[in-house]
Design a protein around this motif. Structure first.
Motif, PDB file in Angstrom:
ATOM      1  N   LYS A 173      16.804   0.450  -1.190  1.00 13.21           N
ATOM      2  CA  LYS A 173      15.729  -0.501  -0.902  1.00 13.21           C
ATOM      3  C   LYS A 173      14.484   0.223  -0.399  1.00 13.21           C
ATOM      4  CE  LYS A 173      18.240  -3.008   1.937  1.00 13.21           C
ATOM      5  NZ  LYS A 173      18.672  -4.104   2.846  1.00 13.21           N
ATOM      6  N   GLY A 213       4.146  -4.119  -4.506  1.00 14.12           N
ATOM      7  CA  GLY A 213       5.284  -4.296  -3.615  1.00 14.12           C
ATOM      8  C   GLY A 213       4.919  -5.191  -2.442  1.00 14.12           C
ATOM      9  N   GLU A 259      10.775   0.450  -2.206  1.00 10.00           N
ATOM     10  CA  GLU A 259       9.555   0.016  -1.528  1.00 10.00           C
ATOM     11  C   GLU A 259       8.528   1.148  -1.442  1.00 10.00           C
ATOM     12  OE1 GLU A 259       6.963  -2.565  -0.396  1.00 10.00           O
ATOM     13  OE2 GLU A 259       8.994  -3.179  -0.919  1.00 10.00           O
ATOM     14  N   ALA A 313       9.511  -4.799   4.634  1.00  6.89           N
ATOM     15  CA  ALA A 313       9.671  -5.157   3.223  1.00  6.89           C
ATOM     16  C   ALA A 313      11.008  -4.662   2.684  1.00  6.89           C
ATOM     17  CB  ALA A 313       8.522  -4.569   2.409  1.00  6.89           C
ATOM     18  N   ALA A 314      11.415  -3.457   3.087  1.00  9.63           N
ATOM     19  CA  ALA A 314      12.690  -2.911   2.630  1.00  9.63           C
ATOM     20  C   ALA A 314      13.860  -3.691   3.221  1.00  9.63           C
ATOM     21  CB  ALA A 314      12.802  -1.432   3.004  1.00  9.63           C
ATOM     22  N   ILE A 329       6.296  -1.408   5.676  1.00 12.44           N
ATOM     23  CA  ILE A 329       7.190  -0.821   4.663  1.00 12.44           C
ATOM     24  C   ILE A 329       8.644  -1.083   5.040  1.00 12.44           C
ATOM     25  CG2 ILE A 329       8.030   1.351   3.677  1.00 12.44           C
ATOM     26  CD1 ILE A 329       5.077   2.339   3.796  1.00 12.44           C
TER      27      ILE A 329
END
Length: 157
Positions: free
Chosen positions: A120, A133, A124, A108-109, A105
Motif C-alpha cells: 500500500k 493518488g 501511494e 492515504a496508505a 501519504i
C-alpha cells in the motif's frame, strides 16, 4: 525551564540503508507502539517494490520526489474575528509542509484495506511521484479551499 519534548530534528539520525534523514523521519511517523524495526521493514520492502516497478529510478529519489509533490504551499486556518470564524488562507512553513506531506501519504496508505502495508505504501508513493493518488488529492483540496477563501486573506496577521 525544562522542556517536555526534545526537538526531533536535533536527535534524528539518518536511516541505516539510504543515509537519508527524510527517510528516518518517515519511518518514525510510520512506527506504531515503538516498533521501529517493523516500521523499517515495511519502509524498506516498499522501497524494494518501488525499485522493481521503476527500474530506471533510484527508490530514495522517488520517495523524496513523492514527498516533495505532496507538500502544500498554502492552507486554511480558522481565525475568530468579532464573533465569526473565518477560514483564512496562510502560507505553510517548511517544517509543517514536510510533516503534512508525510502524514497525508501515510494516511492515504493506511486507508487502503486488504493488502500488506509495504504494498500500500509503495502504491501511494509511486502515485504521489506521478502526481496522482489520495495524498495529492488531499493537497489539491487544501489548495482549492484556500483559493475559495482568499477573500479573507486580509485577516492573516
Amino acid at each position: 525551564m525544562s522542556r517536555k519534548f526534545t526537538a526531533s530534528k536535533a536527535q534524528l539520525r539518518p536511516d541505516p540503508r539510504f543515509g537519508s534523514k527524510l527517510a528516518s523521519k518517515f519511518i518514525n511517523c510510520l512506527m506504531h507502539d515503538g516498533k521501529k524495526s517493523v516500521a523499517q521493514k515495511v519502509f524498506y520492502n516498499a522501497m524494494e517494490l518501488i525499485e522493481r516497478r521503476l527500474p530506471n529510478d533510484n527508490p530514495i529519489d522517488v520517495f523524496s520526489r513523492a514527498v516533495e509533490n505532496v507538500k502544500p504551499i498554502i492552507e486554511v486556518r480558522s481565525k475568530r474575528v468579532g464573533g465569526a470564524t473565518y477560514q483564512v488562507p496562510m502560507q505553510v512553513n517548511k517544517v509543517r509542509q514536510q510533516t503534512l506531506s508525510i502524514r497525508w501519504i501515510l494516511m492515504a496508505a493506511r486507508e487502503k484495506k486488504g493488502r500488506p502495508m509495504a504494498i500500500k505504501l509503495a502504491d501511494e508513493l509511486v502515485a504521489a511521484y506521478n502526481r496522482d493518488g489520495a495524498a495529492i488529492t488531499r493537497r489539491e483540496n487544501v489548495h482549492r479551499m484556500a483559493d475559495a477563501n482568499k477573500a479573507f486573506a486580509h485577516f492573516a496577521w
